[in-house]
Enzyme design. Sequence first.
Site, PDB file in Angstrom:
ATOM      1  N   LYS A   1     -12.614   5.860  -0.214  1.00 36.39           N
ATOM      2  CA  LYS A   1     -13.401   5.553  -1.513  1.00 36.39           C
ATOM      3  C   LYS A   1     -14.877   6.616  -1.512  1.00 36.39           C
ATOM      4  CE  LYS A   1     -14.066   0.970  -1.279  1.00 36.39           C
ATOM      5  NZ  LYS A   1     -13.390   0.699  -0.781  1.00 36.39           N
TER       6      LYS A   1
ATOM      7  N   LYS B   1     -19.372  -2.669  -3.477  1.00 31.68           N
ATOM      8  CA  LYS B   1     -18.235  -3.094  -1.978  1.00 31.68           C
ATOM      9  C   LYS B   1     -17.917  -1.624  -0.477  1.00 31.68           C
ATOM     10  CE  LYS B   1     -14.878  -0.116  -5.295  1.00 31.68           C
ATOM     11  NZ  LYS B   1     -13.922  -0.383  -6.223  1.00 31.68           N
TER      12      LYS B   1
ATOM     13  N   ARG C   1      -0.663  -0.127  -8.341  1.00 32.38           N
ATOM     14  CA  ARG C   1      -0.948   0.716  -7.077  1.00 32.38           C
ATOM     15  C   ARG C   1       0.503   1.770  -7.919  1.00 32.38           C
ATOM     16  NH1 ARG C   1      -1.447   0.761  -1.687  1.00 32.38           N
ATOM     17  NH2 ARG C   1      -3.917   0.145  -1.938  1.00 32.38           N
TER      18      ARG C   1
ATOM     19  N   ARG D   1      -1.308  -5.410  -9.088  1.00 32.21           N
ATOM     20  CA  ARG D   1      -1.734  -6.424  -8.851  1.00 32.21           C
ATOM     21  C   ARG D   1      -2.462  -6.764  -9.905  1.00 32.21           C
ATOM     22  NH1 ARG D   1      -3.346  -2.557  -4.007  1.00 32.21           N
ATOM     23  NH2 ARG D   1      -4.170  -2.214  -5.549  1.00 32.21           N
TER      24      ARG D   1
ATOM     25  N   ARG E   1     -10.626 -10.725  -7.657  1.00 30.73           N
ATOM     26  CA  ARG E   1      -9.704  -9.044  -6.372  1.00 30.73           C
ATOM     27  C   ARG E   1      -8.002  -9.205  -6.593  1.00 30.73           C
ATOM     28  NH1 ARG E   1     -12.194 -10.808  -0.979  1.00 30.73           N
ATOM     29  NH2 ARG E   1     -12.160 -12.564  -1.701  1.00 30.73           N
TER      30      ARG E   1
ATOM     31  N   ASP F   1      -5.353   3.902  -6.594  1.00 30.86           N
ATOM     32  CA  ASP F   1      -5.219   2.343  -7.239  1.00 30.86           C
ATOM     33  C   ASP F   1      -6.194   2.465  -8.599  1.00 30.86           C
ATOM     34  OD1 ASP F   1      -4.411   0.951  -5.520  1.00 30.86           O
ATOM     35  OD2 ASP F   1      -6.652   0.033  -4.686  1.00 30.86           O
TER      36      ASP F   1
ATOM     37  N   GLU G   1      -9.510   4.601  -6.229  1.00 32.16           N
ATOM     38  CA  GLU G   1      -9.314   4.500  -4.699  1.00 32.16           C
ATOM     39  C   GLU G   1      -8.054   5.433  -4.987  1.00 32.16           C
ATOM     40  OE1 GLU G   1      -9.096   1.113  -1.940  1.00 32.16           O
ATOM     41  OE2 GLU G   1     -11.006   0.306  -2.912  1.00 32.16           O
TER      42      GLU G   1
ATOM     43  N   ASN H   1      -5.558   5.757  -1.000  1.00 30.94           N
ATOM     44  CA  ASN H   1      -5.501   4.953   0.315  1.00 30.94           C
ATOM     45  C   ASN H   1      -5.129   6.795   0.874  1.00 30.94           C
ATOM     46  OD1 ASN H   1      -6.698   2.702   0.006  1.00 30.94           O
ATOM     47  ND2 ASN H   1      -5.463   3.004  -2.134  1.00 30.94           N
TER      48      ASN H   1
END
Length: 330
Positions: free
Chosen positions: A131, A172, A222, A236, A244, A284, A293, A295
């Site tokens: 992040k 978050k 994703r 997702r 979420r 994401d 994000e 990752n």
Amino acid sequence: MSLRIAVQMDPLESVKIAGDSSFALMLSAQARGHELFHYDVRTLAYDTNEGAGGRLTCWGAPVTVQRVEGNHFTRGEYRLIDLVADIDVVLMRQDPPFDLGYITATHLLERLEGQTLVVNDPASVRNAPEKVFVLDYARFMPPTFIARGIDDVRRFQKRVIDSGLPGDLVVKPLHGNGGKAIFSVPADGTNLGALVEMFQNAWVEPFMVQPFLPDVTKGDKRIVLVDGVVAGAINRKPGEGEFRSNLAVGGYAEPCGLTVEEEEICAAMGPELKARGLVFVGIDVIGGKWLTEINVTSPTGIVAIDKFNGTDTGAMIWDAIEARHAAMKR
């Protein structure tokens, strides 16, 4: 060429083999004839008295894996392993939290540079938390605010409302994972004060605040990139009663392609990911355009992507790793 691969990850006993990306990578490596070892990051040790540059070791065990529920691995005896003399590739796959223990491990593994290949590159992982690294691509992000103070957050919320958005927020932790501790805050801010107090008490670092994006009900995509190239994507979607969409908290996956905006995002960051040695990355995106994000620590999603698309992302990752290892040894 057969490689000796040390996989730094959480206990194999806890792996959920149906969807675990680390397990899929181990299966793929084994199918290529590579030799696998498993070790816990807490067993890393560095000795400066072992000659120039020191010696980095761990306690690892040889393992074989198979896709059999309840009998998915066989492990040999643990022994002291020299991560230069005994290993060709370290696959860094333990889950966050991205804390001082994680950061210290990257410092130690960085000392293997030029001798043993570490994937993803430990210095880049350390310098690109999910992040924070994403802020380099703020032009693709929704309005984003990082702070600790309640008055600062309220000012941000007012700015969101003044821009024409409803004012609902998502709060978050800056270094969380798997959808944990992500909260929605209504526009009236009734629980904002208590939530900020909770974050202040639970974490020393600031937290991230963004507008709630209604498009999240349509899914949180994703996208996996391998050495900077798109390998595939899944959409997702949140489970019943959830906002979420993380699979770890009850979300479910469905096949999807990329929008023009998502292709632009991937093209913009792909060369940088490759240059940083970030071989396996999952980004994401919400609503086909909002990057949230990047990752890099222990990205997931390749099992579902391959299931829907008939692809072999694990093979793509090992192709990239083998090419990097060969280039390093030339």
